[in-house]
Write a protein that holds these residues in place. Sequence first.
Motif, PDB file in Angstrom:
ATOM      1  N   ASN A  68       0.928  -1.099   0.081  1.00 13.28           N
ATOM      2  CA  ASN A  68       0.021  -0.004   0.094  1.00 13.28           C
ATOM      3  C   ASN A  68       0.949   1.225   0.136  1.00 13.28           C
ATOM      4  OD1 ASN A  68      -2.471  -1.424  -0.125  1.00 13.28           O
ATOM      5  ND2 ASN A  68      -2.624  -1.368   2.220  1.00 13.28           N
ATOM      6  N   ASP A  72      -2.826   4.917  -5.088  1.00 19.20           N
ATOM      7  CA  ASP A  72      -3.523   4.285  -3.774  1.00 19.20           C
ATOM      8  C   ASP A  72      -4.864   4.792  -3.926  1.00 19.20           C
ATOM      9  OD1 ASP A  72      -2.537   7.098  -3.828  1.00 19.20           O
ATOM     10  OD2 ASP A  72      -2.987   6.987  -1.513  1.00 19.20           O
ATOM     11  N   ALA A  91       0.909   4.317  -2.971  1.00 22.17           N
ATOM     12  CA  ALA A  91       0.832   5.612  -2.420  1.00 22.17           C
ATOM     13  C   ALA A  91       2.073   6.586  -3.215  1.00 22.17           C
ATOM     14  CB  ALA A  91       1.018   6.050  -0.919  1.00 22.17           C
ATOM     15  N   CYS A 135      -5.084  -1.167  -3.882  1.00 22.67           N
ATOM     16  CA  CYS A 135      -4.763  -1.359  -2.473  1.00 22.67           C
ATOM     17  C   CYS A 135      -4.430  -2.986  -2.388  1.00 22.67           C
ATOM     18  CB  CYS A 135      -5.516  -0.719  -1.367  1.00 22.67           C
ATOM     19  SG  CYS A 135      -7.191  -1.585  -1.325  1.00 22.67           S
TER      20      CYS A 135
END
Length: 324
Positions: free
Chosen positions: A253, A262, A257, A266
């Motif tokens: 995750n 994101d 990002a 995920c």
Amino acid sequence: MRAALHHLLALPFFADAVPTTAPDPIARELHKFHEFLRDTCGLARSTCVYRVRHLEAFFASCTLNESAESLILTIPAVEAFLTGLARRHWKPSSLGVICTSLRSYLRFRALHGDDTRLALSTMPLIANWPHRNPPKVLSDIQIERFLQAFDINTASGMRDYAIARCILDLGLRGDEATHLTLDSIDWRRGIVTLQHTKSHRAQRMPLPEQAGAALARYLREGRPQTDSRSVFVRHRAPFGVPLSVAAIRNAMNRAFARCNLDDQFCNTHVLRRSTATRLQRANVSIKEIADLLRHRSLNTARVYARVDIERLREVALSWPGSTS
């Protein structure tokens, strides 16, 4: 909350408070059903737990005489149970899982001599269309962006990059990556043996070159000195402890990002789905995809047949009355 409350089971005072005997018929039946799922079917612990929980909820919805004496799943009782859950706004997908648990119990009763053929054939089918849209996967460009989000000049970056390569190239689940050990890899023959799979069966798979290179670099340059045989371990205190599934999920995750994906993706399962999609677009058969992903049923992998939109358009019939 469920995940947090499960930690109570490890506490001594809570373990002593849990009764170890099954004094009533329903509790004994649930205990035997759990043993059947675990020992005969070889299902994962989490699957055994929720199937027993569903059966326990069904028995609780029945009258005392009906559940304690006969322990038979009658169709009116099943329909009333499912209708009650639907009125409490349970999703169709969840109701379908409960039906699967009840069918599993009927098969268990069949092994004990009960005639459950009529009950199995009349078990309600829950209308649900969860796969009306193609599965959400990363494109080739997004995969490149995702892989470039790891800083392979740091020890933790090499570790997380190796995890991502294993999931993408081998189609591993997060739990399988967690239980990957040094003994699982045969470097001379290029074979990975997965011992801790969802089906509790050992699986041997070829080690792709890119995944092997990422693993080798991490083991040589990034992995800390530890007595643990797990491949992926913690780099912070407590050092050397095998990574948990949650830690692997968080690492992926954070990479999503860093590459600004994101808001679309995920967790780790999207990487596994992306692997299947890339194989489908490379003209790999559904049977081979199911074997790689270690699916017992072809129906589980058949969803990827609807991913290649362009090839589906080639075989689509023209709309009646249209000019094209």
